[in-house]
Design an enzyme around this catalytic site. Structure first.
Site, mmCIF file in Angstrom:
data_model
loop_
_atom_site.group_PDB
_atom_site.id
_atom_site.type_symbol
_atom_site.label_atom_id
_atom_site.label_comp_id
_atom_site.label_asym_id
_atom_site.label_seq_id
_atom_site.Cartn_x
_atom_site.Cartn_y
_atom_site.Cartn_z
ATOM 1 N N LYS A 81 0.803 -1.086 -0.084
ATOM 2 C CA LYS A 81 0.184 -0.045 0.112
ATOM 3 C C LYS A 81 0.829 1.212 -0.118
ATOM 4 C CE LYS A 81 -4.647 0.431 0.111
ATOM 5 N NZ LYS A 81 -5.672 -0.328 -0.027
ATOM 6 N N VAL A 182 -21.256 6.598 2.096
ATOM 7 C CA VAL A 182 -22.039 6.564 0.803
ATOM 8 C C VAL A 182 -20.998 7.285 -0.173
ATOM 9 C CG1 VAL A 182 -24.354 6.384 1.962
ATOM 10 C CG2 VAL A 182 -23.162 8.538 1.182
ATOM 11 N N THR A 185 -18.154 3.211 -3.464
ATOM 12 C CA THR A 185 -18.883 1.788 -3.191
ATOM 13 C C THR A 185 -19.658 1.633 -2.170
ATOM 14 O OG1 THR A 185 -17.054 1.789 -1.223
ATOM 15 C CG2 THR A 185 -16.173 0.865 -3.653
#
Length: 353
Positions: A81, A182, A185
């Protein structure tokens, strides 16, 4: 900053790079956790961390999570990452991305990066100007078929498996679900759940985004902190990590948890705390693997949407197996999932999930 080797989340990372670029003010960290199964793969997160320590903690936990995710997904990939300490709304965002991409390019393919919080598919196309080791580019997906959809689809199958475990059937009609977050995804997941007949309540710190989802799907909205107190069947965290902690777990009124956020448990022992409260937990790195199952294909295979969809559907069986083993063995689901992943890594080969 404390000694990286002594950091609680270090976990024998293969490589941790602190990168900078004076020309644009880049401050970033690239973490490669494990490359036993293949090149490390995981997204690039851009976030205005309060400190370098906060950024380091996040990238170490996220990269380790990618190792577990990719192994359980049956992918020939390790875990990595990277994070950029910056506001994704910054005017020089693309300069920062290009500078980080040049650092990834210097790794020569040991690490492939992609979308994450603050970095979308169009941003990955910008990174591709400087680096060949990127995936989930906007140019690889149709406008009506974004990478985020596949992450949400994996979450949908994870919730189906949790429903089957809790209710004996994966029919989602009438299932009460509380969604936290929200964004792309989370909103996509809500659409799939509503279409399947579930009853939704949602929240987000972005009031405009929440209002759009409420108006589109006719669901109920609550204030951000109130989401933990909802009397629902399933709580679906789809924002940032560390939200299952000493304070929130005692407030939960759900029967199970399955969501798309990474590192939902603030500490490993919180998996045991959920079990003691009788709350079934579908490990996040299993549930949210749909995006990497679809997006990472260019690393080791041709684009094959049908293959990706078959693998994503397999998340259902993986989640159900983990939950049943957790109950039978009296061991938190997170530990069961990590045990399976580590067995695959020790075996030195990826296995179909």
């Amino acid at each position: 900053m404390a000694d990286v080797f002594l950091h609680p989340s270090y976990d024998e990372h293969e490589q941790v790079l602190f990168v900078s670029d004076r020309s644009c003010g880049l401050r970033g960290i690239i973490a490669l956790h494990d490359t036993t199964l293949g090149p490390a793969a995981g997204g690039c997160r851009m976030y205005p961390y309060a400190s370098e320590e906060a950024a380091l903690k996040d990238v170490l936990r996220l990269s380790r999570g990618m190792t577990m995710k990719n192994a359980l997904a049956g992918l020939p990939l390790g875990g990595g990452k990277c994070v950029i300490i910056a506001d994704p709304a910054a005017a020089n965002k693309h300069d920062l991305l290009r500078a980080l991409a040049r650092q990834v390019q210097r790794l020569g393919g040991r690490y492939w990066t992609a979308i994450d919080v603050g970095v979308g598919p169009a941003d990955v196309d910008v990174m591709a100007e400087e680096c060949e080791f990127v995936f989930t580019r906007a140019s690889e997906f149709a406008d009506d078929d974004p990478p985020a959809h596949y992450t949400a689809l994996g979450g949908f199958h994870g919730i189906r498996a949790l429903a089957a475990y809790l209710r004996g059937a994966d029919n989602l009609a009438g299932l009460k679900v509380a969604v936290q977050g929200v964004g792309q995804t989370g909103a996509d997941l809500i659409g799939q759940l509503v279409a399947a007949g579930a009853e939704l309540v949602a929240t987000d710190v972005n009031e405009a985004a929440l209002r759009r989802v409420v108006e589109q799907h006719g669901i109920r909205a609550v204030a951000p902190d109130a989401i933990y107190d909802q009397d629902v069947d399933v709580f679906a965290p789809c924002a940032l990590g560390g939200i299952l902690n000493d304070d929130t777990i005692r407030r939960l009124r759900c029967k199970g948890i399955a969501g798309l956020a990474n590192n939902q448990l603030e500490r490993p022992e919180h998996g045991r705390a959920l079990m003691e409260r009788g709350i079934a937990y579908a490990p996040d790195f299993v549930v949210n693997a749909g995006g990497v199952m679809r997006g990472s294909l260019p690393i080791f295979a041709a684009h094959d949407r049908d293959l990706a969809l078959r693998k994503i559907k397999g998340i259902y069986d993986t989640v159900l197996e983990i939950l049943r083993r957790s109950e039978a063995e009296g061991v938190p689901a997170e530990e069961i999932a990590e045990r399976i992943a580590l067995e695959r890594i020790r075996g030195g080969h990826a296995m179909a999930a």
